[in-house]
Design a protein around this motif. Structure first.
Motif, PDB file in Angstrom:
ATOM      1  N   ALA A  27       0.835  -1.207   0.000  1.00  0.00           N
ATOM      2  CA  ALA A  27       0.000   0.000   0.000  1.00  0.00           C
ATOM      3  C   ALA A  27       0.872   1.261   0.000  1.00  0.00           C
ATOM      4  O   ALA A  27       0.559   2.239  -0.692  1.00  0.00           O
ATOM      5  CB  ALA A  27      -0.930  -0.008   1.213  1.00  0.00           C
ATOM      6  N   ILE A  28       1.968   1.224   0.755  1.00  0.00           N
ATOM      7  CA  ILE A  28       2.843   2.406   0.841  1.00  0.00           C
ATOM      8  C   ILE A  28       3.475   2.704  -0.524  1.00  0.00           C
ATOM      9  O   ILE A  28       3.412   3.825  -1.022  1.00  0.00           O
ATOM     10  CB  ILE A  28       3.944   2.190   1.907  1.00  0.00           C
ATOM     11  N   ILE A  29       4.058   1.669  -1.122  1.00  0.00           N
ATOM     12  CA  ILE A  29       4.704   1.851  -2.429  1.00  0.00           C
ATOM     13  C   ILE A  29       3.668   2.280  -3.478  1.00  0.00           C
ATOM     14  O   ILE A  29       3.870   3.229  -4.237  1.00  0.00           O
ATOM     15  CB  ILE A  29       5.390   0.526  -2.877  1.00  0.00           C
ATOM     16  N   ALA A  30       2.533   1.579  -3.471  1.00  0.00           N
ATOM     17  CA  ALA A  30       1.508   1.835  -4.487  1.00  0.00           C
ATOM     18  C   ALA A  30       0.923   3.236  -4.347  1.00  0.00           C
ATOM     19  O   ALA A  30       0.633   3.902  -5.350  1.00  0.00           O
ATOM     20  CB  ALA A  30       0.405   0.785  -4.391  1.00  0.00           C
ATOM     21  N   SER A  31       0.764   3.703  -3.091  1.00  0.00           N
ATOM     22  CA  SER A  31       0.142   5.022  -2.901  1.00  0.00           C
ATOM     23  C   SER A  31       0.982   6.117  -3.556  1.00  0.00           C
ATOM     24  O   SER A  31       0.443   7.058  -4.151  1.00  0.00           O
ATOM     25  CB  SER A  31      -0.057   5.309  -1.407  1.00  0.00           C
ATOM     26  N   VAL A  32       2.311   5.976  -3.479  1.00  0.00           N
ATOM     27  CA  VAL A  32       3.199   6.972  -4.079  1.00  0.00           C
ATOM     28  C   VAL A  32       3.265   6.779  -5.596  1.00  0.00           C
ATOM     29  O   VAL A  32       3.299   7.739  -6.368  1.00  0.00           O
ATOM     30  CB  VAL A  32       4.601   6.902  -3.424  1.00  0.00           C
ATOM     31  N   ASP A  33       3.236   5.519  -5.972  1.00  0.00           N
ATOM     32  CA  ASP A  33       3.295   5.194  -7.390  1.00  0.00           C
ATOM     33  C   ASP A  33       2.104   5.790  -8.147  1.00  0.00           C
ATOM     34  O   ASP A  33       2.271   6.417  -9.204  1.00  0.00           O
ATOM     35  CB  ASP A  33       3.308   3.665  -7.513  1.00  0.00           C
ATOM     36  N   VAL A  34       0.894   5.617  -7.600  1.00  0.00           N
ATOM     37  CA  VAL A  34      -0.290   6.139  -8.299  1.00  0.00           C
ATOM     38  C   VAL A  34      -0.346   7.677  -8.201  1.00  0.00           C
ATOM     39  O   VAL A  34      -0.910   8.335  -9.070  1.00  0.00           O
ATOM     40  CB  VAL A  34      -1.625   5.509  -7.812  1.00  0.00           C
ATOM     41  N   LEU A  35       0.299   8.209  -7.145  1.00  0.00           N
ATOM     42  CA  LEU A  35       0.366   9.673  -7.037  1.00  0.00           C
ATOM     43  C   LEU A  35       1.254  10.222  -8.155  1.00  0.00           C
ATOM     44  O   LEU A  35       0.921  11.207  -8.813  1.00  0.00           O
ATOM     45  CB  LEU A  35       0.936  10.073  -5.670  1.00  0.00           C
ATOM     46  N   ALA A  43      -5.809   5.328  -6.733  1.00  0.00           N
ATOM     47  CA  ALA A  43      -5.919   5.854  -5.369  1.00  0.00           C
ATOM     48  C   ALA A  43      -7.171   5.309  -4.698  1.00  0.00           C
ATOM     49  O   ALA A  43      -7.148   4.939  -3.516  1.00  0.00           O
ATOM     50  CB  ALA A  43      -5.939   7.381  -5.402  1.00  0.00           C
ATOM     51  N   GLU A  44      -8.252   5.243  -5.463  1.00  0.00           N
ATOM     52  CA  GLU A  44      -9.498   4.699  -4.899  1.00  0.00           C
ATOM     53  C   GLU A  44      -9.334   3.234  -4.510  1.00  0.00           C
ATOM     54  O   GLU A  44      -9.858   2.773  -3.499  1.00  0.00           O
ATOM     55  CB  GLU A  44     -10.647   4.862  -5.911  1.00  0.00           C
ATOM     56  N   ARG A  45      -8.551   2.530  -5.346  1.00  0.00           N
ATOM     57  CA  ARG A  45      -8.317   1.105  -5.053  1.00  0.00           C
ATOM     58  C   ARG A  45      -7.548   0.960  -3.728  1.00  0.00           C
ATOM     59  O   ARG A  45      -7.839   0.100  -2.910  1.00  0.00           O
ATOM     60  CB  ARG A  45      -7.539   0.490  -6.217  1.00  0.00           C
ATOM     61  N   ILE A  46      -6.571   1.840  -3.533  1.00  0.00           N
ATOM     62  CA  ILE A  46      -5.768   1.774  -2.304  1.00  0.00           C
ATOM     63  C   ILE A  46      -6.643   2.010  -1.071  1.00  0.00           C
ATOM     64  O   ILE A  46      -6.511   1.331  -0.048  1.00  0.00           O
ATOM     65  CB  ILE A  46      -4.602   2.780  -2.375  1.00  0.00           C
ATOM     66  N   ILE A  47      -7.577   2.957  -1.204  1.00  0.00           N
ATOM     67  CA  ILE A  47      -8.473   3.240  -0.077  1.00  0.00           C
ATOM     68  C   ILE A  47      -9.350   2.018   0.222  1.00  0.00           C
ATOM     69  O   ILE A  47      -9.549   1.641   1.384  1.00  0.00           O
ATOM     70  CB  ILE A  47      -9.323   4.505  -0.365  1.00  0.00           C
ATOM     71  N   GLY A 100      -3.958   7.797   3.497  1.00  0.00           N
ATOM     72  CA  GLY A 100      -3.904   9.260   3.546  1.00  0.00           C
ATOM     73  C   GLY A 100      -3.287   9.824   2.268  1.00  0.00           C
ATOM     74  O   GLY A 100      -3.776  10.819   1.709  1.00  0.00           O
ATOM     75  N   ILE A 101      -2.229   9.180   1.798  1.00  0.00           N
ATOM     76  CA  ILE A 101      -1.569   9.636   0.565  1.00  0.00           C
ATOM     77  C   ILE A 101      -2.527   9.479  -0.617  1.00  0.00           C
ATOM     78  O   ILE A 101      -2.638  10.355  -1.472  1.00  0.00           O
ATOM     79  CB  ILE A 101      -0.245   8.858   0.345  1.00  0.00           C
ATOM     80  N   ALA A 102      -3.264   8.359  -0.616  1.00  0.00           N
ATOM     81  CA  ALA A 102      -4.247   8.135  -1.689  1.00  0.00           C
ATOM     82  C   ALA A 102      -5.343   9.207  -1.646  1.00  0.00           C
ATOM     83  O   ALA A 102      -5.790   9.704  -2.690  1.00  0.00           O
ATOM     84  CB  ALA A 102      -4.846   6.732  -1.554  1.00  0.00           C
ATOM     85  N   SER A 103      -5.755   9.587  -0.447  1.00  0.00           N
ATOM     86  CA  SER A 103      -6.794  10.624  -0.319  1.00  0.00           C
ATOM     87  C   SER A 103      -6.302  11.964  -0.860  1.00  0.00           C
ATOM     88  O   SER A 103      -7.056  12.688  -1.532  1.00  0.00           O
ATOM     89  CB  SER A 103      -7.187  10.823   1.138  1.00  0.00           C
ATOM     90  N   ILE A 104      -5.040  12.286  -0.581  1.00  0.00           N
ATOM     91  CA  ILE A 104      -4.469  13.532  -1.094  1.00  0.00           C
ATOM     92  C   ILE A 104      -4.499  13.516  -2.618  1.00  0.00           C
ATOM     93  O   ILE A 104      -4.897  14.486  -3.273  1.00  0.00           O
ATOM     94  CB  ILE A 104      -3.005  13.707  -0.583  1.00  0.00           C
ATOM     95  N   ASN A 105      -4.148  12.375  -3.162  1.00  0.00           N
ATOM     96  CA  ASN A 105      -4.156  12.194  -4.618  1.00  0.00           C
ATOM     97  C   ASN A 105      -5.541  12.516  -5.182  1.00  0.00           C
ATOM     98  O   ASN A 105      -5.676  13.252  -6.175  1.00  0.00           O
ATOM     99  CB  ASN A 105      -3.767  10.736  -4.912  1.00  0.00           C
ATOM    100  N   ILE A 106      -6.573  12.010  -4.527  1.00  0.00           N
ATOM    101  CA  ILE A 106      -7.942  12.244  -4.998  1.00  0.00           C
ATOM    102  C   ILE A 106      -8.321  13.721  -4.849  1.00  0.00           C
ATOM    103  O   ILE A 106      -8.891  14.330  -5.748  1.00  0.00           O
ATOM    104  CB  ILE A 106      -8.934  11.332  -4.240  1.00  0.00           C
ATOM    105  N   ARG A 107      -7.945  14.290  -3.678  1.00  0.00           N
ATOM    106  CA  ARG A 107      -8.310  15.686  -3.427  1.00  0.00           C
ATOM    107  C   ARG A 107      -7.606  16.653  -4.376  1.00  0.00           C
ATOM    108  O   ARG A 107      -8.081  17.765  -4.615  1.00  0.00           O
ATOM    109  CB  ARG A 107      -8.003  16.052  -1.975  1.00  0.00           C
ATOM    110  N   MET A 108      -6.456  16.258  -4.903  1.00  0.00           N
ATOM    111  CA  MET A 108      -5.743  17.120  -5.845  1.00  0.00           C
ATOM    112  C   MET A 108      -6.518  17.297  -7.149  1.00  0.00           C
ATOM    113  O   MET A 108      -6.303  18.266  -7.878  1.00  0.00           O
ATOM    114  CB  MET A 108      -4.363  16.520  -6.175  1.00  0.00           C
ATOM    115  N   GLY A 109      -7.431  16.372  -7.413  1.00  0.00           N
ATOM    116  CA  GLY A 109      -8.294  16.491  -8.591  1.00  0.00           C
ATOM    117  C   GLY A 109      -7.503  16.667  -9.875  1.00  0.00           C
ATOM    118  O   GLY A 109      -6.619  15.862 -10.195  1.00  0.00           O
TER     119      GLY A 109
END
Lengths: 226, 262
Positions: A27-35, A43-47, A100-109
């Motif tokens: 999850a940690i690696i993937a969250s940054v990767d999708v960001l 990001a939604e998948r990570i959540i 949290g990182i995935a959520s930031i990704n989503i909020r960045m729109g």
């Protein structure tokens, strides 16, 4: 071996902890990767996957409770089961950082990244690697490794400081970049916390093996005090 | 200056060996047992736990050919000294056994008997009530004090034996597996009672039940046969109970308390 069944159940718990650890690591690696790719679906998948991490943690906790209630663990066994309870809670929180990182990704729109990500993926990589080795040390009760791993946190802290200063420069140069800089700052902060929690896992491993409960020195705090 | 309190010692053994003929059943025991605490003695069968606890009130005297070397000191006085009367020792150090052993007499007489023999001159009714209250039995028997002790349940009989022991105001109460013949509820009652009793008495308990030792005691002594093949038992680790059950120092204690001994 008199307590074959109990030994077997302890091994099962350890296997489950490793499995939980690998879910968090991923999850940690993937969250940054999708960001990096600004992949919102990812990001939604990570959540969604974080809910699985939480479920797994509850399942292990339940397993531990049953063992404590039915096997009356003492001495080393008791330290192991009680500490595992702590460790799975650390893992679950680390999973939350990835979420949290995935959520930031989503909020960045539709916003683009303020800068190409170089140090942030590096932080994620080091943190995930430390996590992996800390759990190997836990399973093997390798005190030496558990004592060594937390020192690597210094590198993560250094990267965090570097990112912080870099982003501050962006803000100073162009105050309109403050929100985009802030997003990345939060991402880095989450990754910095991951490495801190690895230290907690290492402390528990040392306690399980030796019965000594002590905090591994945090060099960062020492510097802060100077 | 701060008043540093050193724990008060109720009874102490110095280089204690207990022999049956030429066989040393227990070797080299050095223990300081703290006053008004519960000290548990644990260890596998045949390691000398009962032999040791029986030495504390000279019960082994009844075994022909048994003798001790070393010392057991009660307030500095060696219980095995030349001019010591074993009957007097047993008055100061009472014992509760594995199986409840009330006398075939009334509940009242079970308590009054020992006090009478010891020359008790006070109000016997009061003493009986006090002792039964002390053993948490009064409310259950107050209306049938003249009934035979045999009408009581096993757990009640055991508490009657405890009442009988405290009626003569001992300093130390020895308990040799006091709950192993009782059901779980009666066992918990006895354990709870021990917490009350230790406010006034020093308790030494032998138990096979490690969870019981963990629940009731402040200190735990771990006994084991010597490694030299002599079949002689000794105390291999003596420490605070919380240490014995969370982080014992001796590998053999660890193996025993985690159930891996054998």
């Amino acid at each position: 071996m008199i307590r074959k069944t109990f030994e077997h159940e302890i091994q099962q718990v350890k296997d489950e902890v490793l499995l939980l650890g690998s879910m968090v690591e991923h999850a940690i690696i993937a969250s940054v990767d999708v960001l990096k790719k600004r992949d919102i679906k990812g990001a939604e998948r990570i959540i969604a996957e974080d809910a699985e991490i939480n479920k797994k943690r509850f399942a292990i906790e339940n397993q531990l409770m049953i063992l404590i209630a039915t096997q009356q663990p003492m001495a080393h066994d008791l330290r192991l089961l009680a500490s595992t309870m702590e460790i799975i809670s650390e893992l679950e929180r680390m999973g939350d950082y990835a979420k949290g990182i995935a959520s930031i990704n989503i909020r960045m729109g539709e916003e683009t990244l303020l800068k190409p990500l170089i140090d942030i993926p590096r932080m994620a990589q080091i943190g995930a690697d430390m996590l992996h080795r800390s759990l190997t040390a836990f399973v093997k009760e390798d005190v030496e490794a558990a004592k060594m791993i937390p020192a690597e946190d210094d590198e993560v802290d250094a990267l965090y400081n570097q990112i912080y200063h870099e982003l501050m420069l962006f803000i100073i140069q162009d105050p309109r970049s403050i929100e985009r800089a802030n997003w990345l700052l939060w991402v880095a902060h989450n990754l910095e916390r991951v490495a801190d929690r690895v230290t907690n896992i290492c402390e528990r491993t040392i306690f399980i093996a030796t019965g000594e409960m002590s905090e591994i020195k945090d060099t960062k705090e020492e510097i802060g005090k100077q | 200056m701060e008043n540093i309190q050193t724990p008060e010692i109720a009874i102490e053994t110095k280089n204690l060996f207990i022999f049956y003929g030429s066989f040393a059943a227990v070797s080299e025991v050095n223990m300081k047992i703290e006053k008004q605490k519960v000290t548990a003695i644990i260890g596998p069968s045949g390691c000398g736990k009962s032999t040791l606890i029986r030495a504390f009130n000279r019960m082994n005297d009844f075994v022909p050919s048994s003798y001790v070397t070393g010392e057991i000191l009660l307030q500095g006085q060696n219980l095995y000294g030349r001019d010591i009367d074993p009957v007097e020792v047993r008055r100061k150090i009472g014992m509760v056994f594995q199986k409840p052993n009330p006398f075939p007499k009334s509940i009242y007489e079970n308590i009054a008997w020992g006090a009478n023999i010891n020359g008790f001159k006070g109000n016997m009714d009061e003493l009986v009530e006090q002792s039964l209250r002390g053993a948490a039995l009064w409310d259950e028997v107050k209306d049938k004090l003249k009934k035979s002790a045999y009408e009581l349940s096993g757990g009640q009989q055991q508490r009657l034996c405890i009442a009988r022991t405290i009626a003569i105001q001992p300093e130390i109460i020895l308990m040799d597996e006091p709950a192993s013949a009782l059901d779980p509820i009666s066992t918990l009652r006895i354990e709870e009672l021990m917490q009350e009793l230790k406010k006034n008495y020093t308790i030494i308990i032998v138990t096979h039940n490690m969870q019981q030792a963990a629940r009731v005691s402040d200190y735990t002594a771990m006994m084991m046969l010597e490694k030299d093949g002599s079949r002689s038992g000794t105390v291999i680790e003596f420490s605070e109970t919380k240490k014995i059950f969370t982080n014992p120092k001796d590998k053999r204690t660890e193996d025993y308390v985690t159930g891996r001994f054998g």
